[in-house]
Design a protein around this motif. Structure first.
Motif, PDB file in Angstrom:
ATOM      1  N   ILE A  56       0.698  -1.300  -0.077  1.00  0.00           N
ATOM      2  CA  ILE A  56      -0.050   0.077   0.099  1.00  0.00           C
ATOM      3  C   ILE A  56       1.067   1.228  -0.053  1.00  0.00           C
ATOM      4  CG2 ILE A  56      -1.924   1.206   1.438  1.00  0.00           C
ATOM      5  CD1 ILE A  56      -2.706  -1.531   2.156  1.00  0.00           C
ATOM      6  N   HIS A  57       2.206   1.258   0.913  1.00  0.00           N
ATOM      7  CA  HIS A  57       2.778   2.385   0.813  1.00  0.00           C
ATOM      8  C   HIS A  57       3.483   2.677  -0.513  1.00  0.00           C
ATOM      9  CE1 HIS A  57       5.984   5.067   2.414  1.00  0.00           C
ATOM     10  NE2 HIS A  57       6.868   4.351   1.836  1.00  0.00           N
ATOM     11  N   LEU A  58       3.905   1.615  -1.131  1.00  0.00           N
ATOM     12  CA  LEU A  58       4.477   1.819  -2.758  1.00  0.00           C
ATOM     13  C   LEU A  58       3.338   2.232  -3.467  1.00  0.00           C
ATOM     14  CD1 LEU A  58       6.810   1.048  -4.517  1.00  0.00           C
ATOM     15  CD2 LEU A  58       5.736  -1.247  -4.902  1.00  0.00           C
ATOM     16  N   SER A  63       1.517   5.971  -7.387  1.00  0.00           N
ATOM     17  CA  SER A  63       0.375   6.619  -8.101  1.00  0.00           C
ATOM     18  C   SER A  63       0.588   8.352  -7.927  1.00  0.00           C
ATOM     19  CB  SER A  63      -0.784   6.252  -7.432  1.00  0.00           C
ATOM     20  OG  SER A  63      -0.848   6.468  -6.134  1.00  0.00           O
ATOM     21  N   LEU A  64       1.033   8.694  -6.830  1.00  0.00           N
ATOM     22  CA  LEU A  64       1.106  10.051  -6.577  1.00  0.00           C
ATOM     23  C   LEU A  64       2.333  10.691  -7.599  1.00  0.00           C
ATOM     24  CD1 LEU A  64       0.114  10.298  -2.773  1.00  0.00           C
ATOM     25  CD2 LEU A  64      -0.962  11.000  -4.713  1.00  0.00           C
ATOM     26  N   SER A  89      -0.637   5.947 -13.294  1.00  0.00           N
ATOM     27  CA  SER A  89      -1.031   6.025 -11.919  1.00  0.00           C
ATOM     28  C   SER A  89      -2.013   4.927 -11.625  1.00  0.00           C
ATOM     29  CB  SER A  89      -1.755   7.663 -11.580  1.00  0.00           C
ATOM     30  OG  SER A  89      -2.049   7.774 -10.226  1.00  0.00           O
ATOM     31  N   PHE A  90      -3.289   4.836 -12.365  1.00  0.00           N
ATOM     32  CA  PHE A  90      -4.206   3.704 -11.966  1.00  0.00           C
ATOM     33  C   PHE A  90      -3.298   2.331 -11.804  1.00  0.00           C
ATOM     34  CE2 PHE A  90      -7.495   6.675 -13.560  1.00  0.00           C
ATOM     35  CZ  PHE A  90      -8.540   6.378 -12.447  1.00  0.00           C
ATOM     36  N   LEU A  91      -2.470   2.088 -12.929  1.00  0.00           N
ATOM     37  CA  LEU A  91      -1.529   0.932 -12.878  1.00  0.00           C
ATOM     38  C   LEU A  91      -0.885   0.729 -11.389  1.00  0.00           C
ATOM     39  CD1 LEU A  91       0.087   0.592 -16.272  1.00  0.00           C
ATOM     40  CD2 LEU A  91      -1.661  -0.837 -15.323  1.00  0.00           C
ATOM     41  N   ALA A  92      -0.455   1.925 -10.934  1.00  0.00           N
ATOM     42  CA  ALA A  92       0.287   1.787  -9.464  1.00  0.00           C
ATOM     43  C   ALA A  92      -0.732   1.484  -8.542  1.00  0.00           C
ATOM     44  CB  ALA A  92       0.893   3.110  -9.263  1.00  0.00           C
ATOM     45  N   VAL A  93      -1.913   2.137  -8.543  1.00  0.00           N
ATOM     46  CA  VAL A  93      -2.912   1.903  -7.577  1.00  0.00           C
ATOM     47  C   VAL A  93      -3.167   0.065  -7.742  1.00  0.00           C
ATOM     48  CG1 VAL A  93      -5.352   2.007  -6.963  1.00  0.00           C
ATOM     49  CG2 VAL A  93      -3.926   4.150  -7.550  1.00  0.00           C
ATOM     50  N   GLY A  94      -3.262  -0.379  -8.620  1.00  0.00           N
ATOM     51  CA  GLY A  94      -3.456  -1.711  -8.978  1.00  0.00           C
ATOM     52  C   GLY A  94      -2.430  -2.616  -8.392  1.00  0.00           C
ATOM     53  N   VAL A  95      -0.977  -2.235  -8.473  1.00  0.00           N
ATOM     54  CA  VAL A  95      -0.045  -2.821  -7.898  1.00  0.00           C
ATOM     55  C   VAL A  95      -0.007  -2.673  -6.431  1.00  0.00           C
ATOM     56  CG1 VAL A  95       2.327  -2.562  -7.854  1.00  0.00           C
ATOM     57  CG2 VAL A  95       1.567  -2.611  -9.918  1.00  0.00           C
ATOM     58  N   THR A 123       5.089  -5.479 -14.014  1.00  0.00           N
ATOM     59  CA  THR A 123       4.391  -4.017 -14.251  1.00  0.00           C
ATOM     60  C   THR A 123       4.905  -3.334 -13.004  1.00  0.00           C
ATOM     61  OG1 THR A 123       2.457  -4.881 -15.024  1.00  0.00           O
ATOM     62  CG2 THR A 123       2.575  -2.622 -14.048  1.00  0.00           C
ATOM     63  N   ALA A 124       5.035  -4.042 -11.824  1.00  0.00           N
ATOM     64  CA  ALA A 124       5.651  -3.170 -10.415  1.00  0.00           C
ATOM     65  C   ALA A 124       7.126  -2.829 -10.523  1.00  0.00           C
ATOM     66  CB  ALA A 124       5.532  -3.980  -9.424  1.00  0.00           C
ATOM     67  N   VAL A 125       7.864  -3.566 -11.197  1.00  0.00           N
ATOM     68  CA  VAL A 125       9.290  -3.126 -11.537  1.00  0.00           C
ATOM     69  C   VAL A 125       9.308  -2.134 -12.385  1.00  0.00           C
ATOM     70  CG1 VAL A 125      11.657  -4.078 -12.416  1.00  0.00           C
ATOM     71  CG2 VAL A 125       9.927  -5.627 -10.787  1.00  0.00           C
ATOM     72  N   LEU A 126       8.668  -2.226 -13.525  1.00  0.00           N
ATOM     73  CA  LEU A 126       8.852  -1.125 -14.718  1.00  0.00           C
ATOM     74  C   LEU A 126       8.312   0.218 -14.050  1.00  0.00           C
ATOM     75  CD1 LEU A 126       7.585  -3.150 -17.760  1.00  0.00           C
ATOM     76  CD2 LEU A 126      10.057  -2.441 -17.388  1.00  0.00           C
ATOM     77  N   LEU A 127       7.119   0.172 -13.086  1.00  0.00           N
ATOM     78  CA  LEU A 127       6.583   1.439 -12.772  1.00  0.00           C
ATOM     79  C   LEU A 127       7.784   1.990 -11.644  1.00  0.00           C
ATOM     80  CD1 LEU A 127       2.923   0.464 -11.895  1.00  0.00           C
ATOM     81  CD2 LEU A 127       3.866   2.065 -13.712  1.00  0.00           C
ATOM     82  N   VAL A 128       8.242   1.137 -10.924  1.00  0.00           N
ATOM     83  CA  VAL A 128       9.287   1.677  -9.906  1.00  0.00           C
ATOM     84  C   VAL A 128      10.537   2.312 -10.707  1.00  0.00           C
ATOM     85  CG1 VAL A 128      11.387   0.916  -8.221  1.00  0.00           C
ATOM     86  CG2 VAL A 128       8.813   0.163  -8.157  1.00  0.00           C
TER      87      VAL A 128
END
Length: 643
Positions: A56-58, A63-64, A89-95, A123-128
């Protein structure tokens, strides 16, 4: 204020956010507020399993970041997020919500990944990686990608670097479905200790502590020789307790101190250098040090944060003492005065507000009483709110409390991205055994010589620090380089503080010295010259880490109070001699050979060992006596000066 913001955005990626308005601005505001409220709830009640808390922290942070930080600098002035940023941002919320929703299912499969797991993990790795590029900078993202490539192409690596390699599925599993990757120790520290102390700093700012630090510094040091420079040192040391960024510290306090220094006659480069060196040292200053110090608690294990703050106390004292002494000698050398009575604030009025420092004292007392770092931070936030009520000028209402919650969360975004990205590096190092391989390689390269190993480690930390924030720098060097020092018998705390120090002072070490460049932007000086002057002023930071590795007495490890007092006295005398040697002035200008003797005496005194102390004391007393007897400038030198 506009000039300050421009400088921050130029030299500090963390400050390069959009100025959102309308619906997107409100969404981000509410998102930041919800982020802080969630973190406070999680810290107070501690009801969330680790994976859920970190996920959730991530999710909040990523997303922000995509809404606030543009993909390119040229779009920074847009007051709304691009369509692709909204999708990210929506993808980050999903992660972020994947672990809370799927945790029971993930645990029951005991490490077996589904195709959905794989898609979410990659997706998480790429978003990070992308969020880190935007909020922290390109270098740390690039380093993380190189580590991922190393993990994948292991069998093709040369020599001792070779390993069996990880396929894509293993990499994704390690990065997002274990506690060794993104959801590992660095992000865990971000979601607990670091976030709360950043929030504490935001509340302190709202109470007016930042401005009070400047006023207090002027009241204490303003009338002394070269007063404004000493104000900068004192103020920046205090500002370090509420700012985790050297650049931010430079811009905020420097906009006040640098013009004062220039007005009294300091060269532009020297004025900027004083502020840059002092502001960078703010992260070394207990009780609230840089974010990496909180990581140290987890990386070393078996020690408390108070142990780290206590160990860092004498080195921090020597750091700022060294800068203070050198600015004093420089002021005497060029004949600078202090502030006049008319330029000074009313000391009585300043002292009446001393109660504003109570929240910081609260942290110190609670940590001394061995309260957990999280609880100490929570109670310190409460104390900041309570103390602000003492005066109607500083009293916090509901709106200012909400603003502090939002500002704290905003500050935490880049830290969350940096620690998540650092988790990628830690995951690769752990999975491939790279840390031990590089440690052994470093020791072999140095032919098992401690000083040479320390030198190589210093260079590594300084190079990484050119483009990486202190937190990420510490994660990398503590994983790769610190083990090499420990292999040679150095205590863990000393080894970790060694890499921590050099990761921080990279901000003032040319050719890329972001804090010095920001100071040059305020002073109008030449950036590289400002960096060189900063490094010279902060000479203590280049010497002391070697000293406390060779003699851990400086860190108060396995020593006595008598020994500590002697170490502090001789070390301060040593910094005085080194300062005189570097500046070329004591009671009068020094000849070249006197400067060499001064520097040598200083090194002998700083190094806490019997014979070196005796030699240093003899040289120090001898130089002091000669200077005292012959205070007046030699006639030949006066004539040369007139010519």
């Amino acid at each position: 204020m506009e000039e300050q913001q421009e400088l921050l955005e130029k030299f500090d990626p963390e400050a390069g956010t959009r100025k959102l308005s309308g619906i997107s601005g409100k969404v981000v505001f509410l998102g930041l507020l919800a982020f802080s409220i969630f973190q406070l709830y999680a810290s107070i009640f501690q009801v969330f399993p680790k994976q859920i808390l970190l996920s959730i922290h991530l999710g909040f942070a990523l997303s922000l970041i995509f809404l606030l930080f543009p993909a390119a600098k040229k779009t920074r002035k847009n007051n709304k997020a691009a369509w692709y940023d909204i999708i990210l941002s929506f993808l980050a919320v999903g992660v972020g919500i994947y672990w809370p929703i799927m945790m029971d299912d993930i645990v029951s499969r005991v490490g077996i990944m589904t195709s959905l797991d794989f898609a979410v993990g990659i997706t998480a790795v790429l978003l990070v990686l992308e969020a880190t590029r935007r909020a922290v900078g390109l270098p740390i993202m690039t380093i993380s990608i190189l580590f991922l490539l190393y993990a994948y192409f292991g069998p093709y690596m040369p020599g001792f670097l070779a390993h069996r390699g990880l396929d894509l599925e293993d990499l994704v599993k390690t990065m997002f479905f274990t506690t060794e990757g993104i959801l590992g120790t660095p992000l865990s520290v971000s979601a607990t200790y670091i976030f709360l102390f950043l929030l504490f700093g935001a509340f302190l700012v709202k109470t007016g502590v930042g401005q009070y630090f400047n006023d207090l510094a002027v009241a204490i040091a303003g009338k002394r020789i070269g007063g404004p420079a000493k104000v900068a040192i004192f103020s920046s040391a205090l500002q370090g307790t509420i700012s985790g960024s050297s650049v931010a510290n430079v811009v905020t306090s420097g906009s006040f101190t640098i013009p004062m220094m220039k007005k009294l006659g300091y060269r532009k480069e020297f004025a900027g250098a004083v502020e840059a060196a002092a502001s960078t040292g703010g992260q070394l200053m207990p009780p609230i040090m840089g974010a990496a110090a909180f990581l140290m608690v987890e990386f070393i294990g078996g020690i408390s944060y108070w142990d780290i703050a206590k160990a860092a106390a004498i080195p921090a004292l020597l750091y700022f003492t060294g800068i203070w002494i050198m600015t004093h000698f420089e002021a005497k050398r060029i004949g600078l005065r202090g502030l006049t009575d008319e330029e000074m604030p009313n000391r009585l009025e300043v002292l009446k507000k001393i109660y504003l420092l109570i929240p910081i004292l609260t942290v110190i007392v609670l940590l001394m009483l061995h309260m957990s770092v999280m609880r100490a931070a929570l109670w310190s936030i409460v104390s900041a709110i309570v103390i602000s009520a003492f005066n109607k000028e500083t009293r916090m209402n509901v709106r200012s409390i909400i603003d502090a919650l939002v500002d704290g969360a905003r500050t935490a975004l880049s830290v969350a991205a940096a620690t998540a990205c650092a988790g990628i590096i830690v995951g690769v190092v752990t999975k491939t055994g790279l840390g031990l391989k590089l440690a052994n390689g470093l020791v072999d390269l140095a032919d098992e010589k401690l000083l040479l190993t320390l030198f190589f480690t210093m260079i590594t930390a300084l190079i990484l620090g050119m483009g990486s924030p202190t937190t990420a720098n510490y994660v990398i060097t503590s994983t790769i380089a610190a083990p090499a020092i420990i292999l040679l018998g150095v205590p863990q705390l000393a080894a970790h503080l060694f890499v921590f120090y050099f990761g921080i002072i990279a901000d003032i070490t040319p050719p890329v010295a972001l804090a010095a460049f920001a100071a040059a932007g305020v002073s109008g000086g030449e950036p590289i010259k400002t960096g060189v002057n900063s490094s010279k002023l902060a000479i203590a930071a280049f010497i002391i880490p070697y000293m406390f590795v060779l003699q851990p007495d400086l860190l108060m490890i396995d020593t006595t109070i008598t020994r500590v007092i002697w170490v502090v006295i001789t070390a301060i005398a040593g910094m005085m001699a080194i300062g005189a040697g570097m500046i070329g002035y004591w009671y009068r200008k020094l000849y070249w050979f006197e400067r060499i003797v001064g520097a040598a005496a200083g090194l002998m005194l700083v190094y806490p060992e019997g014979i070196s102390d005796i030699i240093g004391v003899v040289l120090f007393i001898g130089m002091l006596a000669i200077q005292w007897i012959n205070k007046k400038e030699p006639k030949s030198r006066k004539l040369n000066a007139q010519v």
